[in-house]
Design an enzyme around this catalytic site. Structure first.
Site, PDB file in Angstrom:
ATOM      1  N   THR A   1      37.296  40.115  34.552  1.00  0.00           N
ATOM      2  CA  THR A   1      35.971  40.640  34.222  1.00  0.00           C
ATOM      3  C   THR A   1      35.142  40.932  35.473  1.00  0.00           C
ATOM      4  OG1 THR A   1      34.138  40.381  32.671  1.00  0.00           O
ATOM      5  CG2 THR A   1      34.734  38.445  33.995  1.00  0.00           C
TER       6      THR A   1
ATOM      7  N   GLU B   1      29.208  47.919  34.630  1.00  0.00           N
ATOM      8  CA  GLU B   1      29.883  48.117  33.333  1.00  0.00           C
ATOM      9  C   GLU B   1      30.080  49.584  32.956  1.00  0.00           C
ATOM     10  OE1 GLU B   1      27.407  45.933  33.849  1.00  0.00           O
ATOM     11  OE2 GLU B   1      28.587  44.090  33.793  1.00  0.00           O
TER      12      GLU B   1
ATOM     13  N   ASP C   1      29.708  38.906  25.854  1.00  0.00           N
ATOM     14  CA  ASP C   1      30.511  40.062  26.265  1.00  0.00           C
ATOM     15  C   ASP C   1      31.996  39.808  26.514  1.00  0.00           C
ATOM     16  OD1 ASP C   1      29.773  38.574  28.508  1.00  0.00           O
ATOM     17  OD2 ASP C   1      28.843  40.221  29.589  1.00  0.00           O
TER      18      ASP C   1
ATOM     19  N   ARG D   1      34.720  35.309  40.156  1.00  0.00           N
ATOM     20  CA  ARG D   1      34.475  35.963  41.453  1.00  0.00           C
ATOM     21  C   ARG D   1      35.375  35.412  42.551  1.00  0.00           C
ATOM     22  NH1 ARG D   1      28.116  37.652  41.323  1.00  0.00           N
ATOM     23  NH2 ARG D   1      27.731  37.043  39.175  1.00  0.00           N
TER      24      ARG D   1
ATOM     25  N   GLU E   1      31.364  31.677  36.817  1.00  0.00           N
ATOM     26  CA  GLU E   1      31.075  32.567  37.951  1.00  0.00           C
ATOM     27  C   GLU E   1      32.056  32.328  39.093  1.00  0.00           C
ATOM     28  OE1 GLU E   1      29.233  35.002  37.666  1.00  0.00           O
ATOM     29  OE2 GLU E   1      27.569  34.567  36.327  1.00  0.00           O
TER      30      GLU E   1
HETATM   31  C1  DMJ Z   1      29.986  40.433  36.487  1.00  0.00           C
HETATM   32  O1  DMJ Z   1      29.881  39.240  37.144  1.00  0.00           O
HETATM   33  C2  DMJ Z   1      31.050  40.413  35.448  1.00  0.00           C
HETATM   34  O2  DMJ Z   1      31.399  41.705  35.114  1.00  0.00           O
HETATM   35  C3  DMJ Z   1      30.633  39.663  34.206  1.00  0.00           C
HETATM   36  O3  DMJ Z   1      31.592  39.704  33.202  1.00  0.00           O
HETATM   37  C4  DMJ Z   1      29.343  40.240  33.677  1.00  0.00           C
HETATM   38  N1  DMJ Z   1      28.345  40.376  34.654  1.00  0.00           N
HETATM   39  C5  DMJ Z   1      28.637  40.809  35.990  1.00  0.00           C
HETATM   40  C6  DMJ Z   1      28.362  42.249  36.295  1.00  0.00           C
HETATM   41  O4  DMJ Z   1      27.340  42.816  35.668  1.00  0.00           O
END
Ligand code: DMJ
Length: 660
Positions: A649, A562, A393, A253, A249
């Site tokens: 991501t 997403e 994912d 982020r 995380e």
């Molecule tokens: C985000 O923090 C990122 O996209 C992660 O890969 C998956 N979950 C959240 C958003 O839903």
């Protein structure tokens, strides 16, 4: 006399040839003499098809060079007057079917030709002023296509519309930021209903960093300055004092946000799209400080697989309770660490992160699919739960994107990742794709007990990222048209493209099927083997109300990105405007049900009931991802182009070309 009859003969023959030529009138002479674009010329060619006979005669006469000769002889003058009166009479008393112009077509003509004149005198006036222009008659299915005036008009009007809609997204971002700034500045997330901040992500002010590059992309200097200044004044101090954070995380982020801000603000001769906030070096220094501590998750582990957590203040790695790391978490660090190595010149970040991929390459898989847990102690996968939702994912996403980041060459030392990606996508298509009944929506289910266990028709909203990834993997960021022209798409690419589009449709219908127009966190699908009664989304007018099942525990919505992420990628790649329309519909639902008057946006407990019960949290990714992707969806494709950037991501764009 000889001269006169010659002249009359010439006029007459010109009239005959003009009549006979009709639609075949030369476009070359027209385009030579008038500053028309190719579109205008096509339009002009078409518009001559349906002129009435009277218009053909008059128009040909008026545009003939011979008219000056006619005026110089008396017979000619007499015949000319006769002709003018005859034509005027016809014009005043006769309306040809070709004169009936639909409202839309009239509007289409306005800018170029002035407002339509509908009375007889007006018609005569119009006749003298300019050549009459009638729009082409289009078959109903050609309206709004590339060939018709509808499209030229639509293009102009559509452009204005998308600019307006883009502005609405920017307004939403400003509203979200203002709530955060007012009640939660410096906290990880805003609680928009109780007007508090919360620090569930370790207390690094995650919303500030996640939102920063969105503000840069949207050109909101005031927010860039506020966020940038906060980072400059507080973040390094927090990094050195805070406790336990999650490696994944914090990387996607905070580290990702800092690196993207570094590039967008001009670092490494980057984009320089903003002059607000601190110098790029501030972002880079903060990123290095953070990554140096995050590296302890790798170095503390006995294998190539890092621990899931880090204690920041003493730079120590910690395994998660139970000891296992998520597969997606350990394999979703590489874009960020690679880029940091590239811009800092220190290879240690990239080396540690890429060891994970090198190691996973050697592990046994099921048609390219991997279990969602992996042990940092043994370095082996744990269990047999295969899914592309939570914990699985972004493993698949980064297989592709790390290869794209390195230049997408078949000879590069990351090409094994692309091979793993392709194998995995074949596995997805073979093992996880199913269709719903009664209406054949395509979805991706799970194998929670491995190949020999039952298939589960469950799909997390998280899986909707895959649609964009599949499209990106097929064209490598080019438009589909460009990729086709360059002969870049093989059969597998086309299959992946098809799955991408089918899945995007399903993800959109997960929104459209609910009472609020917002998707649940998880959906189940009605298949030959699986059905449930009375668990629909509440929108009885949806065509798919019987295909999609939403269980009570899964009805929340966390403002996730997403689906709009994939709509953005698909729009860029296919250029099909329906993806923009779907994105707009979703945005409007967010506006209607999640906007909080006092500032910010909230999550929802139940998307199937109206009014939906609100949940007191605005996730950082609403500003970092959801609004960014919506803004880019409505923007010109040259803004953060997909063949020059990969999005991590968490939607932080990272430039593709790495320094060697
Ligand atoms: C985000 O923090 C990122 O996209 C992660 O890969 C998956 N979950 C959240 C958003 O839903």
């Amino acid at each position: 006399m000889v001269e006169q009859s010659c002249t009359i003969t010439t006029v007459a023959s010109k009239l005959v040839s003009a009549t006979a030529a009709g639609a075949g009138q030369s476009s070359t002479s027209m385009s030579n003499s008038l500053p028309y674009s190719k579109k205008d010329v096509d339009y002009d060619n078409a518009k001559f098809r349906h002129r009435s006979f009277s218009k053909v005669i008059t128009q040909s006469f008026l545009t003939s060079n011979r008219k000056r000769d006619c005026f110089s002889c008396s017979t000619g003058k007499f015949l000319l007057l006769l002709l003018i009166f005859g034509v005027a009479y016809l014009m005043l008393t006769h309306t040809s079917p070709g004169d009936v112009v639909s409202k839309d077509q009239t509007i289409g003509n306005r800018n170029r030709e002035g407002i339509s004149i509908t009375n007889g005198a007006g018609r005569l006036k119009k006749l003298w002023r300019r050549a009459p222009r009638l729009p082409p008659r289009l078959p109903p299915d050609a309206k709004g296509t590339n060939n018709g005036i509808g499209h030229a008009t639509e293009n102009r009007d559509a452009r204005t519309m998308w600019i307006t809609r883009k502005q609405k997204v920017k307004d939403a971002f400003i509203h979200a930021w203002s709530g955060y700034k007012k009640y939660a500045m410096g906290h990880d997330e805003l609680m928009p209903l109780s007007h508090h901040g919360t620090d569930g992500l370790g207390g690094l002010g995650a919303t500030v960093v996640d939102a920063l590059d969105t503000a840069m992309i949207m050109g909101i200097d005031e927010v860039v300055a506020e966020a940038g200044t906060w980072i400059e004044e507080n973040l390094s101090d927090r990094i050195s004092k805070k406790g336990q954070v999650n490696l994944f995380e914090t990387t996607i982020r905070v580290l990702g946000g800092l690196l993207s801000a570094y590039h967008l603000s001009g670092g490494e001769k980057g984009m320089n799209i903003t002059h607000a906030g601190p110098k790029p070096a501030v972002y880079l220094e903060t990123a290095k400080n953070l990554a140096d501590r995050l590296l302890s998750a790798f170095t503390a582990s006995p294998t190539a697989i890092p621990f899931s957590d880090v204690i920041l203040h003493d730079s120590s790695g910690r395994a998660a309770p139970g000891g296992l790391s998520s597969t997606a978490e350990v394999s979703t660090l590489q874009l960020e660490f690679n880029y940091l190595s590239s811009v800092s010149g220190d290879q240690k970040y990239s080396l540690e992160a890429m060891k994970v991929m090198d190691h996973i390459k050697t592990l046994p898989k099921t048609e390219g699919l991997v279990p969602i847990y992996i042990s940092p102690h043994s370095g082996q996968f744990s269990g047999e739960n295969y899914r592309l939702g939570s914990r699985g994912d972004s493993y698949y996403e980064y297989l592709l994107k790390v290869w794209l980041q390195s230049g997408a060459s078949r000879d590069s030392n990351t090409s094994y990742l692309y091979d793993m990606y392709k194998e995995a996508m074949n596995g997805v298509r073979h093992l996880l794709v199913r269709k719903t009944i009664p209406n054949g929506l395509v979805f991706i289910g799970e194998l929670p007990y491995g190949l020999n266990g039952d298939f589960s028709p469950k799909m997390d909203h998280l899986v909707c990222f895959l649609s964009g990834t599949l499209a990106l993997g097929a064209t490598k960021g080019l438009t589909k048209e460009q990729a086709m022209k360059n002969n870049m798409l093989n059969f597998e690419d086309l299959e992946n493209m098809k799955l991408a589009e089918d899945l995007a449709k399903t993800c959109f219908e997960m929104y459209a099927v609910t009472s609020t127009g917002l998707a649940p966190e998880i959906a189940y699908f009605h298949t030959e083997e699986y059905s449930e009664q009375d668990l629909d989304g509440g929108n009885k007018s949806s065509e798919y109300v019987n295909d999609i099942i939403i269980k009570p525990a899964d009805r929340h919505n966390l403002l996730r990105p997403e689906t709009v992420e994939s709509l953005f990628v698909l729009y860029r790649i296919t250029e099909d405007p329906k993806y923009r329309e779907w994105g707009w519909q979703i945005f409007e639902a967010f506006e209607k049900y999640t906007k909080v008057d006092t500032g910010g946006y909230c999550s929802l407990d139940d998307v199937t009931s109206i009014p939906p019960h609100k949940r007191d949290k605005m996730e950082t990714f609403f500003l970092g991802e959801t609004l960014k992707y919506l803004y880019l969806l409505f923007s010109d494709s040259s803004l953060i182009p997909l063949d020059k950037f990969v999005f991590n991501t968490e939607a932080h764009p990272i430039p593709i070309k790495l320094k060697s």
